[in-house]
Design a protein around this motif. Structure first.
Motif, short mmCIF file in Angstrom:
data_model
loop_
_atom_site.label_atom_id
_atom_site.label_comp_id
_atom_site.label_asym_id
_atom_site.label_seq_id
_atom_site.Cartn_x
_atom_site.Cartn_y
_atom_site.Cartn_z
N THR A 71 0.84 -1.21 0.00
CA THR A 71 0.00 0.00 0.00
C THR A 71 0.87 1.25 0.00
O THR A 71 0.58 2.22 -0.71
N VAL A 72 1.94 1.23 0.79
CA VAL A 72 2.87 2.37 0.82
C VAL A 72 3.47 2.59 -0.57
O VAL A 72 3.50 3.72 -1.08
N LYS A 73 3.93 1.52 -1.19
CA LYS A 73 4.51 1.65 -2.53
C LYS A 73 3.52 2.26 -3.51
O LYS A 73 3.85 3.18 -4.27
N LYS A 74 2.31 1.76 -3.49
CA LYS A 74 1.29 2.24 -4.42
C LYS A 74 1.00 3.72 -4.21
O LYS A 74 0.93 4.49 -5.17
N VAL A 92 2.90 6.08 -2.67
CA VAL A 92 4.03 6.96 -2.93
C VAL A 92 4.34 7.05 -4.42
O VAL A 92 4.60 8.14 -4.95
N GLU A 93 4.29 5.94 -5.11
CA GLU A 93 4.54 5.96 -6.55
C GLU A 93 3.50 6.79 -7.29
O GLU A 93 3.80 7.41 -8.31
N ALA A 94 2.27 6.83 -6.76
CA ALA A 94 1.21 7.62 -7.41
C ALA A 94 1.52 9.11 -7.41
O ALA A 94 0.99 9.86 -8.24
N ALA A 95 2.42 9.54 -6.51
CA ALA A 95 2.81 10.95 -6.45
C ALA A 95 3.92 11.29 -7.45
O ALA A 95 4.33 12.46 -7.53
N GLY A 96 4.42 10.30 -8.18
CA GLY A 96 5.46 10.53 -9.17
C GLY A 96 6.82 9.97 -8.81
O GLY A 96 7.76 10.07 -9.60
N PHE A 97 6.93 9.36 -7.63
CA PHE A 97 8.20 8.77 -7.22
C PHE A 97 8.46 7.45 -7.95
O PHE A 97 7.53 6.75 -8.35
N LYS A 98 9.75 7.12 -8.07
CA LYS A 98 10.17 5.84 -8.61
C LYS A 98 10.73 4.99 -7.47
O LYS A 98 11.60 5.43 -6.72
N TYR A 99 10.19 3.79 -7.32
CA TYR A 99 10.65 2.89 -6.26
C TYR A 99 12.04 2.37 -6.60
O TYR A 99 12.29 1.90 -7.71
N GLU A 100 12.97 2.46 -5.63
CA GLU A 100 14.35 2.06 -5.87
C GLU A 100 14.78 0.80 -5.15
O GLU A 100 15.76 0.18 -5.54
N GLY A 101 14.12 0.42 -4.09
CA GLY A 101 14.53 -0.79 -3.39
C GLY A 101 14.23 -0.72 -1.90
O GLY A 101 13.65 0.24 -1.40
N SER A 102 14.65 -1.78 -1.20
CA SER A 102 14.33 -1.89 0.22
C SER A 102 15.53 -2.39 1.00
O SER A 102 16.48 -2.93 0.45
#
Length: 245
Positions: free
Chosen positions: A195-198, A200-210
């Motif tokens: 849910t966090v990924k979804k 945050v990415e909706a705001a324009g961020f690119k997920y980089e890793g964990s």
């Protein structure tokens, strides 16, 4: 490239191998004992190294609480950097402890920390920052005391706007069972990392890793995070997102 990091060495060994600015921040003798006693559970050397914080960086510590990570970041960025310690009025209005005035310097040992105390809907750092960090509080941004006018989607866009191009947003929080979404936020103080990924990415961020150093497989994620049996040892995720250049 997506990166998942795990701790392969003891915290002390990792601290010795950490970037010099991070190792120095963890070893800073001005850190209060109440902070250093928490290091074994919080793994600050591994976590700060994962953020990529550099000397001279500007950091916004989002819902900073007592400032455990604010002080660490202050040491890592050094005197040429800055840390903005943000505690929203929604969180502090009922505090029994004195709240530093907006714009004040709350820690004499770390004069590069500036306190920011406004409504979360009015968040604006004094300057664009390299890192926005939040620890164990992202789930709180979904709770009822935030008020009916609060919108997490708009808030994540505000965070996006606080960052320089290429800046990073790091979210550390208590893990809920996969697939539960927001269901355990009020009852257990946990959130599903998907849910966090979804969001945050909706705001324009690119997920980089964990980073997996705070994972705990023995936590079945059914207990409230304040339960003495699991407190300070919950299964926690650390996610890194980047604002595109």
């Amino acid at each position: 490239m997506l990166v998942t990091l795990t701790a392969l060495t003891s915290p002390l060994a990792f601290a010795a191998d950490a970037p010099k600015n991070v190792a120095a921040a963890v070893a800073d003798t001005t850190r209060p004992e109440t902070d250093t006693k928490r290091d074994a559970d919080r793994k600050p050397a591994e976590v700060l190294a994962f953020t990529g914080v550099k000397t001279g960086d500007k950091v916004l510590d989002l819902v900073a609480g007592g400032g455990y990570f604010s002080r660490l970041f202050a040491g890592a960025v050094g005197p040429t950097g800055a840390v903005y310690m943000f505690n929203p009025t929604e969180f502090t209005k009922n505090s029994k402890n004195p709240v530093p005035a907006n714009g004040s310097k709350p820690d004499p040992a770390h004069p590069n920390i500036t306190f920011v105390n406004t409504s979360i809907n009015e968040l604006k750092a004094p300057e664009k920052v390299d890192i926005v960090w939040t620890s164990q509080n992202y789930h709180d941004l979904h709770k009822t005391y935030m008020g009916e006018g609060f919108d997490i989607a708009k808030f994540n866009k505000v965070v996006f706007d606080q960052l320089k191009p290429g800046g990073t947003f790091i979210v550390l929080d208590h893990s809920a069972k996969a697939g539960t979404g927001r269901a355990d936020i009020e009852s257990l103080h946990r959130i599903d990392e998907a849910t966090v990924k979804k969001e945050v990415e909706a705001a324009g961020f690119k997920y980089e890793g964990s980073l997996d150093v705070l994972r705990n497989k023995s936590d079945d994620r059914s207990a409230k995070v304040f339960d003495p049996a699991i407190r300070s040892k919950t299964d926690q995720f650390v996610l890194k997102f980047r604002k595109p250049n």
